[in-house]
Design an enzyme around this catalytic site. Structure first.
Site, short mmCIF file in Angstrom:
data_model
loop_
_atom_site.label_atom_id
_atom_site.label_comp_id
_atom_site.label_asym_id
_atom_site.label_seq_id
_atom_site.Cartn_x
_atom_site.Cartn_y
_atom_site.Cartn_z
N CYS A 120 0.85 -1.20 0.00
CA CYS A 120 0.00 0.00 0.00
C CYS A 120 0.88 1.24 0.00
O CYS A 120 1.85 1.33 0.75
CB CYS A 120 -0.90 0.01 1.23
SG CYS A 120 -2.01 1.43 1.30
N THR A 175 -0.65 4.43 0.12
CA THR A 175 -1.55 5.53 0.48
C THR A 175 -0.84 6.61 1.29
O THR A 175 -1.05 7.82 1.08
CB THR A 175 -2.76 4.99 1.28
OG1 THR A 175 -3.56 4.18 0.42
CG2 THR A 175 -3.62 6.12 1.84
#
Length: 345
Positions: free
Chosen positions: A186, A188
């Site tokens: 990830c 993000t």
């Protein structure tokens, strides 16, 4: 007006569990199975509360077959067809109590999920999975799913703060997925600057959920069995793993051979790879928030399962917990500057 919360927030890498006096003679005495009765569905579930993430490389039917043999759980990824589900249910009915149907928050997702649950009524778990569980649209979607499936146990997320955990539970969810940006594939946090250190998120969200008789899943940030133990120690009822289950025979995709090394592909569900595969590409208004990696092929997942469960049993013996249920009550975290001796890596 911008503000700074000056309270230090911690991740699994920032702490260790302090050992405590124990009456246990052997790791074999430790009971890892939990029994839960869920607030909104009123359903009861028994099993070892480790969940394979609903990512299309790891949340596979093949993975579910092996996991269910250990009374462990698999959140099946949402890209299987209705026929795939029917075939799985026909051939592996013994697995159905240990799997969830996954869905996004779109109308098409809801329609597909409804068809699957109608065709396979033995499945009693729903995993509602969006990147940002803070949107009003998602809260309304949880309410809608609860109204349509009053007796199914609903997992919903992801969020990282207590007030949103409470909101989702009061909207009909039973188990809240906790974690924004901590996953191994990830991105993000680097793309958006948004996130929350996982240990602190779990401690705070568990407190909010348990006050309402709800439950939480710690989703992301685990790199080893010790991190899984820390998540349970912090108050997580379930721990969801993606990266730790990647690279196995039961994962989707072919084994790649490169320079004499066997590899398997693993990617985040907001990566370029996933969006090209399932949505025809990355929409011009958004950025990829995941990476694609080639993971060394690890063989059958059975060995990894035994390693994780063995680590959990050992943690419990070190802190004097005869049952996994007792681990959070026996957990004292100490802040550290180093996790382990790095002479040999």
């Amino acid at each position: 007006m911008p503000r700074i919360d000056a309270d230090l927030k911690l991740d699994f890498k920032d702490v260790l569990l302090r050992p405590k006096r124990s009456s246990l003679k052997s790791r074999s005495e430790v009971d890892l199975e939990r029994t839960f009765t869920f607030r909104n569905s009123k359903q009861t579930y028994s099993g070892i509360p480790v969940i394979v993430a609903n990512m299309d490389t790891v949340g596979t039917f093949e993975m579910a077959v092996v996991m269910s043999q250990h009374a462990m759980f698999t959140a099946i990824h949402k890209h299987y067809s209705l026929d795939d589900w029917k075939h799985f249910a026909e051939n592996h009915p013994e697995c159905l109590q240990h799997v969830a149907v996954s869905s996004g928050s779109g109308q098409n997702d809801l329609e597909k999920m409804s068809l699957i649950l109608e065709a396979v009524p033995q499945v009693k778990f729903i995993c509602l999975d969006v990147a940002n569980g803070y949107s009003e649209h998602f809260v309304e979607f949880v309410k809608l799913v609860r109204s349509k499936f009053p007796e199914h146990t609903i997992m919903a997320g992801n969020v990282v703060t207590g007030e949103m955990v409470e909101e989702l539970i009061l909207s009909g969810a039973d188990i809240i997925k906790v974690g924004v940006g901590p996953g191994s594939v990830c991105t993000t946090r680097t793309k958006t600057g948004v996130g929350y250190p996982q240990l602190s998120a779990v401690i705070e969200c568990a407190d909010s959920a348990h006050g309402l008789k709800g439950h939480i899943i710690s989703d992301g940030s685990c790199t080893c069995p010790g991190d899984v133990a820390k998540a349970f120690g912090a108050g997580a009822d379930f721990v969801m793993l993606g990266g730790m289950f990647s690279g196995h025979t039961e994962c989707a995709g072919e084994v790649i051979e490169r320079n004499g090394q066997k590899l398997k592909l693993f990617y985040g569900m907001s990566s370029d790879t996933a969006m090209k595969k399932h949505a025809g590409g990355v929409a011009e208004y958004r950025a990829s928030e995941g990476k694609t990696v080639e993971v060394p092929y690890k063989g059958d997942v059975e060995n990894t399962i035994l390693d994780i469960l063995g680590g959990l049993r050992s943690t419990c013996t070190y802190v004097g917990a005869a049952k996994l249920k007792e681990l959070s009550r026996r957990a004292t975290f100490i802040r550290v500057t180093q996790q382990h001796n790095t002479v040999f890596g």
